[in-house]
Design an enzyme around this catalytic site. Structure first.
Site, mmCIF file in Angstrom:
data_model
loop_
_atom_site.group_PDB
_atom_site.id
_atom_site.type_symbol
_atom_site.label_atom_id
_atom_site.label_comp_id
_atom_site.label_asym_id
_atom_site.label_seq_id
_atom_site.Cartn_x
_atom_site.Cartn_y
_atom_site.Cartn_z
ATOM 1 N N ASP A 105 0.842 -1.201 0.000
ATOM 2 C CA ASP A 105 0.000 0.000 0.000
ATOM 3 C C ASP A 105 0.876 1.249 0.000
ATOM 4 O O ASP A 105 2.027 1.212 0.426
ATOM 5 C CB ASP A 105 -0.885 0.027 1.253
ATOM 6 C CG ASP A 105 -1.870 -1.123 1.285
ATOM 7 O OD1 ASP A 105 -2.169 -1.682 0.220
ATOM 8 O OD2 ASP A 105 -2.328 -1.462 2.400
HETATM 9 N N1 URA Z 1 -1.261 -5.924 3.837
HETATM 10 C C1 URA Z 1 -1.747 -4.655 3.845
HETATM 11 O O1 URA Z 1 -2.776 -4.387 4.432
HETATM 12 N N2 URA Z 1 -1.050 -3.704 3.219
HETATM 13 C C2 URA Z 1 0.136 -3.938 2.577
HETATM 14 O O2 URA Z 1 0.741 -3.011 2.021
HETATM 15 C C3 URA Z 1 0.617 -5.253 2.572
HETATM 16 C C4 URA Z 1 -0.095 -6.233 3.205
#
Ligand code: URA
Length: 236
Positions: A105
Site C-alpha cells: 500500500d
Molecule cells: N497488507 C496490507 O494491508 N497492506 C500492505 O501493504 C501489505 C499487506
C-alpha cells in the site's frame, strides 16, 4: 544461438540507459572480440562474443533483481499520474522492463522486490505457492490472545474463503510480527480490522526468506545477492 543488439546487451548488463550506452559507444569505449565497435545495432551472440567496456569484460545479464526499502508515500507501480512510483526511485538504473513484484500500500514501508524477470515474479505471487511474507505492524490498541488465536486458525475477513492460518508474534503491547502465506488486497489491515484493531504503521520485513537489508534507509535499494536470488528461485 540468440543474437541481440549491442546497445541492448550493454544496457541490460550494466546500469546504463540505452541513450547513455549510445554515448559510450560513440566515445569508442566498447570492444567486441578485441575490435572497437561504435554501431549500436551490431549483433551480439551473448554465448560467444566477448564484449568489453573500458577494457573490462561485460557479462550478459538477462535478469536483474533489486530489493527496495519502500518509503511511505509512493505507489507500487511503474507509472502513476498523481504519485511518485517505486520504479522512479531506481532512476539511476536502466528501468526499462523493471516492475515491482506485487504491491505494498502507499502508506506501507519495507521490502519490495523489483525485477525484469516475469516468470519468477509470477511464481512468487502465485496463490498456490504460499510464499511467506513477514510484516511488522503497529496497532492502535493491544491485541487480545483470543484474536491472535483466531488469526492463527484462519480469520474470516469477508472474502469468499477465510484467510490461511497466519503466525502472530507479539513484540510489545501494540507491536506485532505477522507472517502470511498469501497476498490478498490490504490483507494485514483487514485481518486486524476484523479484530477491531487499526494498523497505524506497516512494514514488510521479508518475502520468500529474503529479509530487508536494515542498512537500507527508506527509499534506498540494492541488487540482490546470488544467494538471495537462489533462495527466491527455490521458493517461487
Ligand atoms: N497488507 C496490507 O494491508 N497492506 C500492505 O501493504 C501489505 C499487506
Amino acid at each position: 544461438m540468440s543474437l541481440m543488439r549491442l546497445d541492448k546487451y550493454l544496457s541490460n548488463s550494466t546500469s546504463e540507459s540505452r541513450s547513455k550506452v549510445k554515448e559510450i559507444l560513440k566515445a569508442g569505449r566498447v570492444k567486441v572480440n578485441g575490435n572497437t565497435v561504435k554501431d549500436a545495432d551490431t549483433k551480439i551472440d551473448s554465448g560467444n562474443d566477448l564484449v568489453e567496456l573500458d577494457g573490462s569484460a561485460v557479462i550478459y545479464e538477462q535478469f536483474r533483481y533489486y530489493m527496495l526499502n519502500k518509503p511511505a508515500g509512493c505507489v507500487s507501480a511503474v507509472k502513476d499520474k498523481l504519485s511518485d512510483t517505486v520504479i522512479e526511485l531506481l532512476s539511476k538504473e536502466n528501468t526499462k522492463d523493471l516492475f515491482p513484484v506485487g504491491r505494498l500500500d502507499k502508506d506501507t514501508e519495507g521490502l519490495l522486490l523489483i525485477t525484469n524477470d516475469g516468470n519468477l515474479a509470477h511464481d512468487l505471487l502465485s496463490p498456490n505457492k504460499h510464499v511467506d511474507k513477514v510484516y511488522e505492524a503497529i496497532l492502535d490498541n493491544e491485541i487480545k490472545e483470543e484474536d491472535i488465536e483466531i488469526i492463527e486458525n484462519g480469520i474470516d475477513i469477508g472474502d469468499e474463503k477465510p484467510c490461511l492460518p497466519a503466525k502472530v508474534k507479539k513484540i510489545d503491547d501494540k507491536k506485532v510480527l505477522i507472517t502470511l502465506h498469501e497476498g490478498r488486497y490490504h490483507q494485514v489491515k483487514r485481518m486486524f480490522a476484523a479484530c477491531g484493531l487499526k494498523v497505524e504503521y506497516l512494514k514488510r520485513l521479508s518475502m520468500g526468506g529474503v529479509g530487508l537489508d536494515e542498512g537500507l534507509k527508506p527509499g534506498e535499494y540494492r541488487r540482490l545477492s546470488e544467494k538471495e536470488t537462489e533462495l527466491l528461485r527455490k521458493r517461487g
